[in-house]
Design a protein around this motif. Structure first.
Motif, PDB file in Angstrom:
ATOM      1  N   ALA A 123      33.910  23.265 -53.071  1.00 58.89           N
ATOM      2  CA  ALA A 123      34.077  24.713 -52.883  1.00 58.89           C
ATOM      3  C   ALA A 123      34.991  25.035 -51.702  1.00 58.89           C
ATOM      4  O   ALA A 123      35.209  26.200 -51.374  1.00 58.89           O
ATOM      5  N   GLY A 124      35.504  23.983 -51.061  1.00 61.39           N
ATOM      6  CA  GLY A 124      36.421  24.207 -49.951  1.00 61.39           C
ATOM      7  C   GLY A 124      35.763  24.317 -48.594  1.00 61.39           C
ATOM      8  O   GLY A 124      36.404  24.721 -47.615  1.00 61.39           O
ATOM      9  N   LYS A 125      34.480  23.934 -48.511  1.00 60.86           N
ATOM     10  CA  LYS A 125      33.752  24.007 -47.244  1.00 60.86           C
ATOM     11  C   LYS A 125      33.673  22.623 -46.596  1.00 60.86           C
ATOM     12  O   LYS A 125      33.720  21.604 -47.278  1.00 60.86           O
ATOM     13  N   ARG A 126      33.545  22.601 -45.274  1.00 60.89           N
ATOM     14  CA  ARG A 126      33.309  21.342 -44.572  1.00 60.89           C
ATOM     15  C   ARG A 126      31.820  21.005 -44.667  1.00 60.89           C
ATOM     16  O   ARG A 126      30.969  21.883 -44.654  1.00 60.89           O
ATOM     17  N   TYR A 127      31.526  19.710 -44.740  1.00 59.01           N
ATOM     18  CA  TYR A 127      30.133  19.286 -44.809  1.00 59.01           C
ATOM     19  C   TYR A 127      29.876  18.171 -43.820  1.00 59.01           C
ATOM     20  O   TYR A 127      30.645  17.211 -43.713  1.00 59.01           O
ATOM     21  N   LEU A 128      28.775  18.303 -43.073  1.00 61.67           N
ATOM     22  CA  LEU A 128      28.316  17.262 -42.162  1.00 61.67           C
ATOM     23  C   LEU A 128      26.843  17.029 -42.423  1.00 61.67           C
ATOM     24  O   LEU A 128      26.038  17.965 -42.406  1.00 61.67           O
ATOM     25  N   ASP A 129      26.483  15.781 -42.688  1.00 59.36           N
ATOM     26  CA  ASP A 129      25.106  15.432 -43.010  1.00 59.36           C
ATOM     27  C   ASP A 129      24.143  15.983 -41.957  1.00 59.36           C
ATOM     28  O   ASP A 129      24.354  15.793 -40.752  1.00 59.36           O
ATOM     29  N   PRO A 130      23.091  16.687 -42.389  1.00 63.52           N
ATOM     30  CA  PRO A 130      22.122  17.242 -41.439  1.00 63.52           C
ATOM     31  C   PRO A 130      21.501  16.186 -40.518  1.00 63.52           C
ATOM     32  O   PRO A 130      21.110  16.494 -39.393  1.00 63.52           O
ATOM     33  N   GLY A 131      21.440  14.944 -40.998  1.00 69.91           N
ATOM     34  CA  GLY A 131      20.843  13.881 -40.198  1.00 69.91           C
ATOM     35  C   GLY A 131      21.631  13.499 -38.972  1.00 69.91           C
ATOM     36  O   GLY A 131      21.106  12.841 -38.072  1.00 69.91           O
ATOM     37  N   ILE A 132      22.905  13.886 -38.930  1.00 68.39           N
ATOM     38  CA  ILE A 132      23.734  13.558 -37.767  1.00 68.39           C
ATOM     39  C   ILE A 132      24.348  14.789 -37.106  1.00 68.39           C
ATOM     40  O   ILE A 132      24.985  14.678 -36.065  1.00 68.39           O
ATOM     41  N   ALA A 133      24.135  15.963 -37.699  1.00 68.18           N
ATOM     42  CA  ALA A 133      24.740  17.181 -37.154  1.00 68.18           C
ATOM     43  C   ALA A 133      24.287  17.444 -35.725  1.00 68.18           C
ATOM     44  O   ALA A 133      25.090  17.820 -34.857  1.00 68.18           O
ATOM     45  N   ASP A 134      22.999  17.239 -35.461  1.00 69.20           N
ATOM     46  CA  ASP A 134      22.476  17.518 -34.118  1.00 69.20           C
ATOM     47  C   ASP A 134      23.088  16.615 -33.061  1.00 69.20           C
ATOM     48  O   ASP A 134      23.444  17.067 -31.969  1.00 69.20           O
ATOM     49  N   GLN A 135      23.229  15.326 -33.379  1.00 68.33           N
ATOM     50  CA  GLN A 135      23.761  14.400 -32.389  1.00 68.33           C
ATOM     51  C   GLN A 135      25.235  14.683 -32.095  1.00 68.33           C
ATOM     52  O   GLN A 135      25.696  14.536 -30.957  1.00 68.33           O
ATOM     53  N   VAL A 136      25.981  15.117 -33.111  1.00 68.23           N
ATOM     54  CA  VAL A 136      27.380  15.467 -32.897  1.00 68.23           C
ATOM     55  C   VAL A 136      27.484  16.704 -32.024  1.00 68.23           C
ATOM     56  O   VAL A 136      28.293  16.768 -31.088  1.00 68.23           O
ATOM     57  N   LEU A 137      26.635  17.693 -32.304  1.00 71.37           N
ATOM     58  CA  LEU A 137      26.631  18.912 -31.499  1.00 71.37           C
ATOM     59  C   LEU A 137      26.261  18.604 -30.057  1.00 71.37           C
ATOM     60  O   LEU A 137      26.884  19.100 -29.114  1.00 71.37           O
ATOM     61  N   GLU A 138      25.265  17.752 -29.877  1.00 75.36           N
ATOM     62  CA  GLU A 138      24.865  17.371 -28.527  1.00 75.36           C
ATOM     63  C   GLU A 138      25.997  16.655 -27.800  1.00 75.36           C
ATOM     64  O   GLU A 138      26.206  16.839 -26.593  1.00 75.36           O
ATOM     65  N   GLY A 139      26.746  15.854 -28.547  1.00 72.40           N
ATOM     66  CA  GLY A 139      27.865  15.151 -27.940  1.00 72.40           C
ATOM     67  C   GLY A 139      28.906  16.108 -27.396  1.00 72.40           C
ATOM     68  O   GLY A 139      29.434  15.916 -26.296  1.00 72.40           O
ATOM     69  N   PHE A 140      29.184  17.167 -28.144  1.00 71.22           N
ATOM     70  CA  PHE A 140      30.153  18.145 -27.673  1.00 71.22           C
ATOM     71  C   PHE A 140      29.609  18.935 -26.482  1.00 71.22           C
ATOM     72  O   PHE A 140      30.305  19.196 -25.510  1.00 71.22           O
ATOM     73  N   ILE A 141      28.345  19.317 -26.564  1.00 71.90           N
ATOM     74  CA  ILE A 141      27.750  20.104 -25.493  1.00 71.90           C
ATOM     75  C   ILE A 141      27.701  19.316 -24.189  1.00 71.90           C
ATOM     76  O   ILE A 141      27.994  19.829 -23.107  1.00 71.90           O
ATOM     77  N   GLU A 142      27.322  18.054 -24.278  1.00 67.42           N
ATOM     78  CA  GLU A 142      27.168  17.237 -23.081  1.00 67.42           C
ATOM     79  C   GLU A 142      28.472  16.569 -22.643  1.00 67.42           C
ATOM     80  O   GLU A 142      28.525  15.931 -21.593  1.00 67.42           O
ATOM     81  N   GLY A 143      29.517  16.744 -23.458  1.00 63.35           N
ATOM     82  CA  GLY A 143      30.806  16.177 -23.080  1.00 63.35           C
ATOM     83  C   GLY A 143      30.849  14.669 -23.146  1.00 63.35           C
ATOM     84  O   GLY A 143      31.570  14.027 -22.380  1.00 63.35           O
ATOM     85  N   LYS A 144      30.076  14.082 -24.060  1.00 61.00           N
ATOM     86  CA  LYS A 144      30.008  12.625 -24.129  1.00 61.00           C
ATOM     87  C   LYS A 144      30.923  12.022 -25.194  1.00 61.00           C
ATOM     88  O   LYS A 144      31.007  10.812 -25.303  1.00 61.00           O
ATOM     89  N   GLN A 145      31.582  12.873 -26.012  1.00 62.79           N
ATOM     90  CA  GLN A 145      32.390  12.305 -27.076  1.00 62.79           C
ATOM     91  C   GLN A 145      33.532  11.488 -26.499  1.00 62.79           C
ATOM     92  O   GLN A 145      34.085  11.794 -25.475  1.00 62.79           O
ATOM     93  N   SER A 146      33.873  10.438 -27.196  1.00 60.64           N
ATOM     94  CA  SER A 146      34.852   9.471 -26.703  1.00 60.64           C
ATOM     95  C   SER A 146      36.224  10.085 -26.500  1.00 60.64           C
ATOM     96  O   SER A 146      37.027   9.562 -25.736  1.00 60.64           O
ATOM     97  N   LEU A 147      36.516  11.198 -27.171  1.00 57.20           N
ATOM     98  CA  LEU A 147      37.826  11.800 -27.048  1.00 57.20           C
ATOM     99  C   LEU A 147      38.107  12.290 -25.629  1.00 57.20           C
ATOM    100  O   LEU A 147      39.246  12.431 -25.227  1.00 57.20           O
ATOM    101  N   LYS A 148      37.072  12.551 -24.862  1.00 57.83           N
ATOM    102  CA  LYS A 148      37.266  13.111 -23.525  1.00 57.83           C
ATOM    103  C   LYS A 148      37.633  12.051 -22.497  1.00 57.83           C
ATOM    104  O   LYS A 148      38.246  12.348 -21.490  1.00 57.83           O
ATOM    105  N   GLN A 149      37.228  10.818 -22.725  1.00 57.52           N
ATOM    106  CA  GLN A 149      37.550   9.741 -21.813  1.00 57.52           C
ATOM    107  C   GLN A 149      38.266   8.659 -22.606  1.00 57.52           C
ATOM    108  O   GLN A 149      37.648   7.876 -23.307  1.00 57.52           O
TER     109      GLN A 149
END
Length: 219
Positions: A123-149
């Motif tokens: 349908a043209g929407k992005r999808y992220l498995d609910p089982g990992i959505a929280d950890q990805v969001l936490e990564g962005f909030i806490e600034g831990k994603q590898s892209l930053k370092q």
């Protein structure tokens, strides 16, 4: 009568691939038109069948899923790609979407979640498995994603990762060149760049690193 949307399944395990095909037979709106056992075959199937959706594993022999996404989206951007994988690590998720994936679903998902993922992506929407959505969001909030370092691994290009994977599988330079459609000289240049960037010194160290990074499919 509604026209069915075409789906290609790219999965190197025969039993899983057959199981996915069987599952998708219960979705009236889709039709599996082809199957692929690795990234090279996935690209060939997309070229031949022009599917609406590619259901794609990440860990496959020859050309892995991330490399296939890059190649397919460059030539066939209209084909939607839903990653179906066991990998929960944030690096895999971010790299998949960065390569052009439209959705990311775990293999542990149940039938309803998989069907929902497929329908959302079609349908043209992005999808992220609910089982990992929280950890990805936490990564962005806490600034831990590898892209930053940025680490030395982050400086390795996608093509260099493709070469590293094939070296890790024990393939010779000529064979690597044939698979990637590049010259032996170019393969050698990529190998030299990889070794310099990662401070590696021989084929054994390259292989060990490829295994460590999950680029090589373990039997």
């Amino acid at each position: 009568m509604q026209t069915k949307q075409k789906v290609v399944i790219a999965e190197d395990h025969n039993i899983l691939r057959a199981g996915l095909r069987s599952l998708l037979e219960d979705m009236e709106e889709v039709e599996v038109t082809a199957e692929a056992r690795d990234g090279v075959e996935a690209i060939q199937c997309v070229r031949e069948h022009l599917p609406d959706l590619l259901l794609l594993d990440l860990s496959m022999p020859r050309l892995n899923g991330l490399s296939a996404i890059n190649e397919i989206k460059a030539s066939y951007p209209e084909t939607k790609i839903l990653v179906l994988t066991v990998h929960k690590a944030e690096d895999y998720i971010l790299e998949s979407f960065r390569a052009g994936a439209d959705g990311y679903c775990l293999k542990e998902a149940d039938r309803a979640d998989l069907f929902g993922a497929i329908r959302n992506v079609l349908a043209g929407k992005r999808y992220l498995d609910p089982g990992i959505a929280d950890q990805v969001l936490e990564g962005f909030i806490e600034g831990k994603q590898s892209l930053k370092q940025q680490s030395s691994w982050d400086t390795v290009t996608q093509r260099e990762k493709e070469v590293l994977k094939l070296v890790g599988e024990g393939r010779k330079n000529k064979e690597i060149g044939d698979i990637l459609c590049i010259s032996v000289k170019t393969v050698e240049k990529h190998r030299a760049n990889i070794m310099e960037k990662l401070n590696l010194h021989n084929a054994s160290e390259l292989t060990a690193y490829a295994i460590k990074k999950g680029l090589v499919v373990e039997e």
